[in-house]
Motif scaffolding. Structure first.
Motif, mmCIF file in Angstrom:
data_model
loop_
_atom_site.group_PDB
_atom_site.id
_atom_site.type_symbol
_atom_site.label_atom_id
_atom_site.label_comp_id
_atom_site.label_asym_id
_atom_site.label_seq_id
_atom_site.Cartn_x
_atom_site.Cartn_y
_atom_site.Cartn_z
ATOM 1 N N VAL A 438 24.625 18.822 -15.193
ATOM 2 C CA VAL A 438 24.811 19.889 -14.466
ATOM 3 C C VAL A 438 24.269 21.109 -15.100
ATOM 4 O O VAL A 438 23.845 22.017 -14.382
ATOM 5 N N HIS A 439 24.023 21.179 -16.267
ATOM 6 C CA HIS A 439 23.647 22.421 -17.129
ATOM 7 C C HIS A 439 22.132 22.622 -16.573
ATOM 8 O O HIS A 439 21.814 23.687 -16.336
ATOM 9 N N GLN A 440 21.171 21.580 -16.163
ATOM 10 C CA GLN A 440 19.929 21.766 -16.033
ATOM 11 C C GLN A 440 19.966 22.128 -14.568
ATOM 12 O O GLN A 440 19.177 23.050 -14.007
ATOM 13 N N SER A 441 20.782 21.615 -13.564
ATOM 14 C CA SER A 441 20.833 21.840 -12.166
ATOM 15 C C SER A 441 21.237 23.340 -11.825
ATOM 16 O O SER A 441 20.701 24.079 -10.889
ATOM 17 N N VAL A 442 22.451 24.122 -12.429
ATOM 18 C CA VAL A 442 22.755 25.360 -12.301
ATOM 19 C C VAL A 442 21.632 26.356 -12.516
ATOM 20 O O VAL A 442 21.569 27.287 -12.132
ATOM 21 N N PHE A 443 21.118 25.906 -13.897
ATOM 22 C CA PHE A 443 19.947 26.953 -14.163
ATOM 23 C C PHE A 443 18.763 26.979 -13.322
ATOM 24 O O PHE A 443 18.249 27.869 -13.006
ATOM 25 N N MET A 444 18.466 25.675 -12.683
ATOM 26 C CA MET A 444 17.590 25.673 -11.608
ATOM 27 C C MET A 444 17.967 26.520 -10.617
ATOM 28 O O MET A 444 16.912 27.196 -9.803
ATOM 29 N N LEU A 445 19.043 26.369 -9.888
ATOM 30 C CA LEU A 445 19.459 26.866 -8.703
ATOM 31 C C LEU A 445 19.807 28.281 -8.837
ATOM 32 O O LEU A 445 19.472 29.202 -7.898
ATOM 33 N N ARG A 446 20.157 28.835 -10.093
ATOM 34 C CA ARG A 446 20.798 30.092 -10.105
ATOM 35 C C ARG A 446 20.214 31.028 -10.977
ATOM 36 O O ARG A 446 20.761 32.333 -11.415
ATOM 37 N N THR A 447 19.208 30.666 -11.687
ATOM 38 C CA THR A 447 18.498 31.611 -12.494
ATOM 39 C C THR A 447 17.797 32.829 -11.702
ATOM 40 O O THR A 447 17.106 32.472 -11.090
ATOM 41 N N PRO A 448 18.131 34.052 -12.129
ATOM 42 C CA PRO A 448 17.668 35.162 -11.273
ATOM 43 C C PRO A 448 16.081 35.166 -11.420
ATOM 44 O O PRO A 448 15.361 34.970 -12.473
ATOM 45 N N GLY A 449 15.487 35.424 -10.346
ATOM 46 C CA GLY A 449 13.765 35.372 -10.409
ATOM 47 C C GLY A 449 13.293 34.344 -10.579
ATOM 48 O O GLY A 449 11.877 34.032 -10.711
ATOM 49 N N ARG A 450 13.802 32.937 -10.723
ATOM 50 C CA ARG A 450 13.257 31.843 -10.922
ATOM 51 C C ARG A 450 13.067 31.087 -9.541
ATOM 52 O O ARG A 450 14.070 30.615 -8.857
ATOM 53 N N PRO A 451 12.052 30.590 -8.878
ATOM 54 C CA PRO A 451 11.963 30.275 -7.570
ATOM 55 C C PRO A 451 12.242 28.753 -7.892
ATOM 56 O O PRO A 451 11.780 28.003 -8.668
ATOM 57 N N LEU A 452 12.989 28.291 -6.828
ATOM 58 C CA LEU A 452 13.244 26.732 -6.664
ATOM 59 C C LEU A 452 12.197 26.182 -5.961
ATOM 60 O O LEU A 452 11.845 26.429 -4.952
ATOM 61 N N THR A 453 11.540 25.182 -6.584
ATOM 62 C CA THR A 453 10.513 24.229 -6.069
ATOM 63 C C THR A 453 10.934 22.836 -5.533
ATOM 64 O O THR A 453 12.006 22.640 -5.937
ATOM 65 N N ARG A 454 10.411 22.359 -4.869
ATOM 66 C CA ARG A 454 10.456 20.931 -4.223
ATOM 67 C C ARG A 454 10.678 20.093 -5.413
ATOM 68 O O ARG A 454 11.521 19.004 -5.437
ATOM 69 N N ASP A 455 9.500 19.919 -6.045
ATOM 70 C CA ASP A 455 9.513 18.969 -7.151
ATOM 71 C C ASP A 455 10.495 19.159 -8.258
ATOM 72 O O ASP A 455 11.266 18.146 -8.751
ATOM 73 N N ALA A 456 11.220 20.157 -8.732
ATOM 74 C CA ALA A 456 12.219 20.458 -9.416
ATOM 75 C C ALA A 456 13.649 19.833 -8.709
ATOM 76 O O ALA A 456 14.119 19.209 -9.500
ATOM 77 N N LEU A 457 13.724 20.280 -7.595
ATOM 78 C CA LEU A 457 14.833 19.723 -6.815
ATOM 79 C C LEU A 457 14.922 18.203 -6.910
ATOM 80 O O LEU A 457 15.955 17.509 -7.321
ATOM 81 N N LEU A 458 13.888 17.509 -6.506
ATOM 82 C CA LEU A 458 13.659 15.993 -6.551
ATOM 83 C C LEU A 458 13.823 15.345 -8.018
ATOM 84 O O LEU A 458 14.374 14.574 -7.779
ATOM 85 N N GLU A 459 13.247 16.258 -8.924
ATOM 86 C CA GLU A 459 13.261 15.498 -10.032
ATOM 87 C C GLU A 459 15.054 15.428 -10.721
ATOM 88 O O GLU A 459 15.547 14.330 -11.211
ATOM 89 N N ILE A 460 15.731 16.626 -10.382
ATOM 90 C CA ILE A 460 17.073 16.786 -11.038
ATOM 91 C C ILE A 460 17.817 15.721 -10.170
ATOM 92 O O ILE A 460 18.946 14.895 -10.626
ATOM 93 N N TYR A 461 17.551 15.672 -9.090
ATOM 94 C CA TYR A 461 18.248 14.586 -7.945
ATOM 95 C C TYR A 461 18.168 13.229 -8.451
ATOM 96 O O TYR A 461 18.982 12.374 -8.538
#
Length: 707
Positions: A438-461
């Motif tokens: 959860v720590h990794q996913s919330v920072f991936m989704l909600r960090t301001p100015g940090r774009p969400l990429t497909r590879d990052a989403l697939l990796e955490i999933y």
């Protein structure tokens, strides 16, 4: 002068030595010995003398001479006779001391067993006797020792109802040979299974007066603690049950304090309907308020909050406020618990020589850490820690503690026939591990100015799927079914919903993974698990966060369906779109039924009014379903797996990614739960009889942080 000639002993042939190398045969040696015995039997057998007592702990001179030492202190009899210095090594003294301590402990345990059997009610004494007869050589250990037996599963007389017991004492057998035992520092822990028999002990009754001034009823104090440890612990627990109960009974302030005890009692009141647990006997929503007010008073009196028990109490207070539906208060206490844990340095291994202290500090940190991250999912925020915060080792799993029995406790007593291994350490460790994800996913989704990429989403999933595939066997559905184990599965599916919820209108580039399908699958799994939980224990006593899971699962399919309608101000009105999508109405109806059964949670009532208003606006018939009488407890083997097993999730496809990061555009996920609930009419809070005052005035804005 004596004329009688002197008498001399007749000389005998010398006995031949037997060479083990084979120089003289065994038959010749045997013949020589038989001959000597026939000539002079007294000489062959040696002088007749009484053999003295021989001890296992021999002195050093006797060990060198291989003599039979009697172990007398300060000098043995042989050394005194030979007039030599007698000495014992330090290792021998330690061995003797350990043996004496072990014998003393066995004697004490046996005395306590006799006392328990003589004072326990007839059904309990009969059960102990049956266990002794079944395993006469196993030996019994008192209830405050670590063991792995399951005594409550033994048969009782036909005229005795185990469900009517009010004072069963849980005595555990020693684990069989070869089983894993507890570490030395946990061998004397008070690994207690709370029961009314424990409540009858004078030291436990006196302990209640030491830790709280709200009530003088020690039986009530221990009953409320038992309810907490049964239905809530170890979910997001900031305390170690074994260490807490040991100091609670002994009156020691190291791992127990008045503020912590009062917080636990306030939370335990959420699982009781006794009038004595309420400030107003006729108002169930005042349950535990007096204990909670006492915790706040003690907290305000403290000048230094960097204390283990204070940090633990704040975490318990946060869980209690979550049960009461006060999201902002609960989030505040959880954040304070996490911040104080970091200020105290619990996120770094202390290196203390006391292993117990290290275990309690690690448990406190990980409990505050997991609770804080649970609120980040619910409130759609970032955690109170930095992304790269160091973390101490997770508390170890001890098999002897895992095998201690979990037994359902209600206001009516214990239901011992539904007992099963508790697996509390495994549950706690699983919650710690998923909190890291959860720590990794919330920072991936909600960090301001940090774009969400497909590879990052697939990796955490993929990491979530791998974690769920690798959970211990003791956590598998069908093998274990305690409320805490079921909560872990529910929490996992809830994290999947929160991961893909902002992306339900998004199509992931170059991937067959559908956020809508995965979210709906997770919602289906939550409903199936809730159905199993209801069949096992009913939903009258659930963990404080479970109503949040129910509401999220109930509206997930509705959110997906309404997100697929045409955009516009009238997209969510029945007049424009008269027919709901498939399964939407069923999900809402089931959610209403589940929340109605969760009567102990004020948040459940809050969500219930929202779902009823949603059903009213969309003309959904919410007539009560035909539900049979509730039964508490079903054998663990009868628990059916959810309708959708975890391996039925859509697997991420990376065949066409070409190792490139394709950013997901921000305008791809504009639909949020907040958008839907901001359009709730202002009349919602005033509709329906019996709407509590704390709901009124909140219409027209989001009252749930996760929506």
């Amino acid at each position: 002068m004596n004329d009688n000639p002197p008498s001399f002993r007749r000389l005998l042939p010398a006995m031949m030595e037997v060479d083990n190398t084979g120089s003289e045969s065994d038959s010749q040696a045997k013949a020589q010995y038989q001959y000597q015995s026939q000539v002079d039997p007294e000489s062959a057998s040696g002088p007749s003398r009484k053999r003295g007592a021989v001890t296992r702990v021999a002195c050093t001179p006797c060990r060198v001479r291989k003599s039979g030492c009697d172990g007398q202190r300060p000098a043995c009899s042989l050394c005194l006779k030979r007039n030599v210095e007698c000495a014992y090594s330090a290792a021998d003294s330690a061995t003797l001391r350990e043996e004496n301590e072990a014998l003393s402990k066995v004697a004490s345990d046996n005395m306590e067993l006799v006392w328990l059997m003589s004072t326990a009610p007839e059904p309990v004494a009969w059960e102990m006797l049956l266990a002794l007869r079944a395993r006469p050589n196993a030996g019994f250990v008192p209830r405050n020792s670590v063991g792995g037996g399951e005594i409550s599963k033994l048969p009782v007389p036909n005229d005795v109802s185990s469900e009517s017991w009010h004072a069963p004492s849980l005595i555990e057998m020693q684990p069989p040979e070869g089983s894993h035992s507890a570490s030395p520092n946990t061998s004397n822990m008070a690994a207690l299974n709370l029961s009314d028999a424990i409540m009858d002990r004078e030291d436990s009754r006196a302990a209640g007066h030491v830790w709280t001034g709200v009530t003088s009823d020690s039986g009530l104090v221990l009953h409320l603690l038992g309810l907490y440890f049964c239905w809530e612990y170890p979910i997001f627990a900031t305390l170690s049950k074994e260490h807490f109960m040991k100091d609670f009974e002994a009156g020691l302030p190291r791992y127990c304090s008045p503020i912590l005890v009062n917080a636990l009692l306030a939370l335990g009141c959420c699982f009781s309907t006794r009038p004595s647990t309420r400030t107003d006997p006729n108002d169930g929503f005042t349950s535990g308020n007096h204990f909670f007010s006492e915790s706040l008073r003690l907290f305000d009196l403290q000048t230094d909050h960097t204390c283990l028990t204070t940090i633990q109490a704040l975490g318990i207070m946060a869980i209690r406020e979550a049960n009461c539906g006060r999201r902002s208060e609960s989030s505040y206490y959880a954040s304070q618990s996490m911040r104080l844990a970091v200020e105290m340095g619990l996120h770094r291994p202390s290196g203390a020589l006391d292993q117990d202290r290290m275990d309690v500090e690690a448990t406190t940190f990980w409990g505050a850490y997991s609770l804080d991250h649970a609120w980040t999912l619910v409130s759609v925020s970032l955690p109170q820690t930095s992304f790269r915060i160091p973390r101490p080792p997770k508390p170890p799993i001890i098999d002897a503690l895992e095998s201690l029995l979990w037994i359902p406790i209600t206001d009516d007593g214990l239901y011992t026939k539904y007992s099963q291994p508790s697996n509390t350490r495994t549950v706690f460790r699983c919650l710690c591990e998923i909190s890291d994800l959860v720590h990794q996913s919330v920072f991936m989704l909600r960090t301001p100015g940090r774009p969400l990429t497909r590879d990052a989403l697939l990796e955490i999933y993929t990491n979530y799927l791998d974690w769920y595939d690798g959970i211990p066997n003791s956590m598998r559905l069908g093998l274990s079914s305690t409320p805490a184990v079921l909560f872990v599965h529910l929490y996992y599916h809830f994290t999947i919903i929160t991961l893909f919820r902002p992306l339900i209108k998004t199509r992931i580039p170059n991937s067959t993974l559908s956020p809508q399908d995965v979210s709906c699958q997770a919602a289906d799994a939550i409903r199936a698990l809730l159905r199993s939980y209801s069949q096992l224990y009913t939903l009258k006593r659930v963990s404080s966060f479970m109503p949040y899971f129910v509401l999220a699962a109930s509206i997930m399919r509705f959110t997906v369906w309404i997100g697929g309608q045409s955009d516009g101000d009238n997209a969510d009105h029945a007049a424009t779109v008269p027919h709901l999508g498939p399964g939407v109405a069923d999900d809402i109806i089931q959610g209403i039924a589940d929340l109605e059964e969760m009567e102990s949670s004020r948040f459940a009532l809050h969500g219930l009014h929202l779902l009823r208003d949603l059903a009213k606006r969309w003309n959904i018939d919410v007539s009560p379903p035909n539900i049979g009488p509730p039964n508490i407890g079903t054998p663990a083997s009868a628990l059916s797996p959810p309708l959708l097993p975890h391996n039925a999730y859509q697997q991420p496809s990376r065949a066409s990614t070409n190792n490139s990061d394709v950013p997901v555009q921000p305008n791809d996920f504009q639909l949020e739960f907040m958008r839907m609930w901001d359009q709730i009419p202002s009349g919602l809070a005033a509709e329906g009889p019996g709407v509590p005052a704390w709901i009124k005035g909140r219409a027209g804005r989001s009252v749930f942080g996760f929506m």
